[in-house]
Design a protein around this motif. Structure first.
Motif, mmCIF file in Angstrom:
data_model
loop_
_atom_site.group_PDB
_atom_site.id
_atom_site.type_symbol
_atom_site.label_atom_id
_atom_site.label_comp_id
_atom_site.label_asym_id
_atom_site.label_seq_id
_atom_site.Cartn_x
_atom_site.Cartn_y
_atom_site.Cartn_z
ATOM 1 N N ASP A 1 0.813 -1.217 0.000
ATOM 2 C CA ASP A 1 0.000 0.000 0.000
ATOM 3 C C ASP A 1 0.846 1.267 0.000
ATOM 4 O OD1 ASP A 1 -1.800 -1.990 0.341
ATOM 5 O OD2 ASP A 1 -2.564 -1.336 2.277
ATOM 6 N N PHE A 2 1.930 1.284 0.774
ATOM 7 C CA PHE A 2 2.742 2.493 0.930
ATOM 8 C C PHE A 2 4.089 2.373 0.229
ATOM 9 C CE2 PHE A 2 -0.471 4.118 3.453
ATOM 10 C CZ PHE A 2 -0.165 5.396 3.925
ATOM 11 N N ILE A 3 4.099 1.695 -0.906
ATOM 12 C CA ILE A 3 5.357 1.511 -1.645
ATOM 13 C C ILE A 3 5.889 2.850 -2.153
ATOM 14 C CG2 ILE A 3 4.248 1.125 -3.892
ATOM 15 C CD1 ILE A 3 7.288 -0.806 -2.518
ATOM 16 N N PHE A 4 4.998 3.798 -2.464
ATOM 17 C CA PHE A 4 5.471 5.093 -2.979
ATOM 18 C C PHE A 4 6.246 5.851 -1.903
ATOM 19 C CE2 PHE A 4 5.190 9.585 -4.107
ATOM 20 C CZ PHE A 4 5.634 9.554 -5.426
ATOM 21 N N ALA A 5 5.845 5.689 -0.647
ATOM 22 C CA ALA A 5 6.579 6.345 0.444
ATOM 23 C C ALA A 5 8.003 5.803 0.522
ATOM 24 C CB ALA A 5 5.844 6.141 1.766
ATOM 25 N N VAL A 6 8.163 4.496 0.316
ATOM 26 C CA VAL A 6 9.496 3.884 0.302
ATOM 27 C C VAL A 6 10.295 4.431 -0.870
ATOM 28 C CG1 VAL A 6 10.783 1.725 0.084
ATOM 29 C CG2 VAL A 6 8.653 1.776 1.401
ATOM 30 N N TYR A 7 9.662 4.489 -2.032
ATOM 31 C CA TYR A 7 10.353 4.973 -3.234
ATOM 32 C C TYR A 7 10.781 6.435 -3.067
ATOM 33 C CZ TYR A 7 11.253 6.358 -8.044
ATOM 34 O OH TYR A 7 11.848 6.842 -9.172
ATOM 35 N N LEU B 1 -6.254 1.838 -14.061
ATOM 36 C CA LEU B 1 -4.858 2.175 -13.815
ATOM 37 C C LEU B 1 -4.710 3.589 -13.255
ATOM 38 C CD1 LEU B 1 -3.007 0.720 -16.936
ATOM 39 C CD2 LEU B 1 -2.702 0.012 -14.571
ATOM 40 N N ILE B 2 -5.364 4.560 -13.906
ATOM 41 C CA ILE B 2 -5.245 5.948 -13.467
ATOM 42 C C ILE B 2 -5.806 6.117 -12.059
ATOM 43 C CG2 ILE B 2 -6.039 8.314 -13.887
ATOM 44 C CD1 ILE B 2 -5.875 7.720 -16.874
ATOM 45 N N PHE B 3 -6.937 5.462 -11.786
ATOM 46 C CA PHE B 3 -7.523 5.548 -10.451
ATOM 47 C C PHE B 3 -6.578 4.977 -9.407
ATOM 48 C CE2 PHE B 3 -9.880 3.423 -7.015
ATOM 49 C CZ PHE B 3 -10.460 4.543 -6.421
ATOM 50 N N GLN B 4 -6.005 3.791 -9.674
ATOM 51 C CA GLN B 4 -5.112 3.174 -8.701
ATOM 52 C C GLN B 4 -3.836 3.985 -8.517
ATOM 53 O OE1 GLN B 4 -6.227 -1.561 -9.323
ATOM 54 N NE2 GLN B 4 -4.392 -0.955 -8.275
ATOM 55 N N GLN B 5 -3.324 4.553 -9.598
ATOM 56 C CA GLN B 5 -2.138 5.398 -9.487
ATOM 57 C C GLN B 5 -2.423 6.621 -8.612
ATOM 58 O OE1 GLN B 5 -1.477 6.155 -13.617
ATOM 59 N NE2 GLN B 5 -0.664 4.115 -14.042
ATOM 60 N N PHE B 6 -3.521 7.301 -8.925
ATOM 61 C CA PHE B 6 -3.878 8.512 -8.185
ATOM 62 C C PHE B 6 -4.222 8.197 -6.737
ATOM 63 C CE2 PHE B 6 -6.898 11.768 -6.766
ATOM 64 C CZ PHE B 6 -6.160 12.923 -7.015
ATOM 65 N N GLN B 7 -4.983 7.113 -6.534
ATOM 66 C CA GLN B 7 -5.403 6.743 -5.189
ATOM 67 C C GLN B 7 -4.212 6.335 -4.326
ATOM 68 O OE1 GLN B 7 -8.160 6.663 -3.300
ATOM 69 N NE2 GLN B 7 -7.102 5.601 -1.643
ATOM 70 N N ASN B 8 -3.334 5.481 -4.873
ATOM 71 C CA ASN B 8 -2.211 4.979 -4.089
ATOM 72 C C ASN B 8 -1.232 6.087 -3.732
ATOM 73 O OD1 ASN B 8 0.786 3.830 -4.120
ATOM 74 N ND2 ASN B 8 -0.556 2.234 -3.328
ATOM 75 N N ILE B 9 -0.833 6.887 -4.722
ATOM 76 C CA ILE B 9 0.109 7.971 -4.456
ATOM 77 C C ILE B 9 -0.550 9.040 -3.586
ATOM 78 C CG2 ILE B 9 1.485 9.812 -5.506
ATOM 79 C CD1 ILE B 9 1.893 7.955 -7.916
ATOM 80 N N GLY B 10 -1.826 9.336 -3.872
ATOM 81 C CA GLY B 10 -2.539 10.363 -3.106
ATOM 82 C C GLY B 10 -2.692 10.006 -1.645
ATOM 83 N N MET B 11 -2.922 8.715 -1.339
ATOM 84 C CA MET B 11 -3.149 8.352 0.062
ATOM 85 C C MET B 11 -1.852 8.417 0.878
ATOM 86 S SD MET B 11 -3.838 4.243 -0.062
ATOM 87 C CE MET B 11 -2.505 3.041 -0.224
ATOM 88 N N THR B 12 -0.701 8.299 0.219
ATOM 89 C CA THR B 12 0.559 8.413 0.961
ATOM 90 C C THR B 12 0.826 9.856 1.382
ATOM 91 O OG1 THR B 12 1.874 8.707 -1.054
ATOM 92 C CG2 THR B 12 1.571 6.463 -0.265
ATOM 93 N N PHE B 13 0.182 10.811 0.706
ATOM 94 C CA PHE B 13 0.313 12.226 1.056
ATOM 95 C C PHE B 13 -0.865 12.733 1.884
ATOM 96 C CE2 PHE B 13 3.078 11.961 -2.665
ATOM 97 C CZ PHE B 13 4.178 12.680 -2.234
#
Length: 375
Positions: free
Chosen positions: A275-281, A327-339
């Motif tokens: 779920d929070f892979i973008f935070a790691v990246y 894809l766009i929803f999951q990209q926006f949702q996943n990155i957005g929730m980390t912020f």
């Protein structure tokens, strides 16, 4: 009986640009999961090796999917739909809870398999097929024609949605309905039905909120403790509160301009590999690295949109539209929730987050799109 390969056993023409983006995303995924190892529990060691193996299998699957006769897949999609719902039902009956949810079958030697992930693909294909049939049979549909079709679509989507919600897996239920709305929109269903849907959704949401704030006992009695916890999680997001969000934000901030480097994530937070892979990246590769990743994802999406524009078959346009929307929803949702911009729903970042089921699902989808692009 129609052959699954038909006349498709020919030389494959690869879309080089798409494959280059693929390989870069694969490298980013493996490096990021490796970077997360220093904050993951010991029993989750070597996830990056498993992700590498999933990617190797995924590219092999892409190659096979590019060679199949898509008409065979479209013609047999109802069989896959029935099997998918049976899997979701069996999961509720015999599945073992993991973190309080029955979302995965545990298969010895393979790992966990998540049926709801594959149901997303099944729904996209089935709804694209049904949309094409409706438009062929109704050149100038009346309101009654559209109403009957929408009732059919609702029943198709409602069955797996209820089964998935009971796991509980709210994130994928949201994606089911998003896919449905996008395919209906691209398929030409009149806008008035969307307005009608907005009023229904608004009414349901207001009723739930009213129960939560004014009669919590009745809320729990009707909707259960699991749903109560999900609403609490949503409120944590709206208040910018919560352990996972706070730690994720600190890790993102620690990355600075160029990042802290591989395996230097400063703080532990749950589900860092998914779920929070973008935070790691962001922590590992910094602001510059984050911009590069987002640019790659945008380029990938634009490439798929161009393929959709160039395809002649309506059913293929509907399919690609459903995939792009998801894809766009999951990209926006996943990155957005980390912020803290979006609620934390457990939705993964496509092609980056760890997970065999999720990765194989997307690889199958891309295999189908590459199949369409060479036609």
């Amino acid at each position: 009986m129609q052959n699954i390969y038909g006349d498709y056993m020919v030389k494959i023409k690869f879309d080089k640009q798409l494959l280059i983006i693929f390989f870069i995303l694969a490298i980013i995924s493996i490096l990021t999961i490796y970077s997360a190892q220093n904050i993951l529990p010991n029993y989750l060691d070597n996830l990056y090796i498993k992700q590498l193996l999933w990617y190797i299998l995924g590219f092999f699957i892409v190659f096979l999917i590019m060679k199949i006769n898509l008409n065979w897949l479209y013609d047999h999609i109802w069989i896959f739909y029935i099997i998918g719902n049976i899997m979701l039902l069996l999961l509720l009956i015999v599945g073992k809870p993991v973190n309080g949810a029955k979302c995965w079958f545990q298969i010895y030697g393979i790992g966990s398999v998540q049926p709801s992930e594959f149901m997303k693909l099944i729904l996209i294909i089935l709804l694209a097929k049904e949309m094409e049939i409706f438009n062929k049979e109704n050149k100038n549909p009346t309101n009654l024609d559209e109403f009957k079709f929408l009732v059919k679509v609702l029943l198709i989507v409602l069955i797996p949605s209820v089964l998935t919600f009971l796991e509980p897996d709210t994130g994928n239920v949201l994606i089911y309905f998003l896919i449905t709305m996008i395919i209906l929109l691209v398929g030409g269903i009149r806008y008035r039905w969307y307005l009608f849907l907005v009023f229904i959704i608004a009414g349901v949401v207001l009723a739930i909120i009213g129960l939560y704030f004014f009669n919590l006992d009745l809320f729990k009695k009707i909707l259960g403790d699991d749903f109560f916890l999900r609403v609490n999680r949503l409120l944590d997001w709206s208040n910018k509160d919560g352990y996972q969000l706070e730690k994720g934000l600190v890790s993102i901030g620690s990355g600075g301009l160029f990042g802290t480097g591989i395996k230097n994530v400063p703080l532990y937070f749950p589900e860092a590999q998914t779920d929070f892979i973008f935070a790691v990246y962001a922590s590992s590769f910094g602001f510059i690295g984050s911009i590069i990743l987002i640019a790659l994802l945008i380029a990938f999406d634009i490439k798929l949109i161009n393929i959709a524009k160039n395809t002649k078959e309506k059913i293929n346009k509907y399919f690609i539209a459903g995939v792009i929307g998801m894809l766009i929803f999951q990209q926006f949702q996943n990155i957005g929730m980390t912020f803290g911009l979006m609620p934390i729903t457990g939705i993964t970042l496509p092609f980056i987050s760890y997970g065999g089921s999720s990765l194989i699902l997307f690889m199958i989808m891309i295999g189908i799109i590459l199949n369409i692009s060479k036609a």
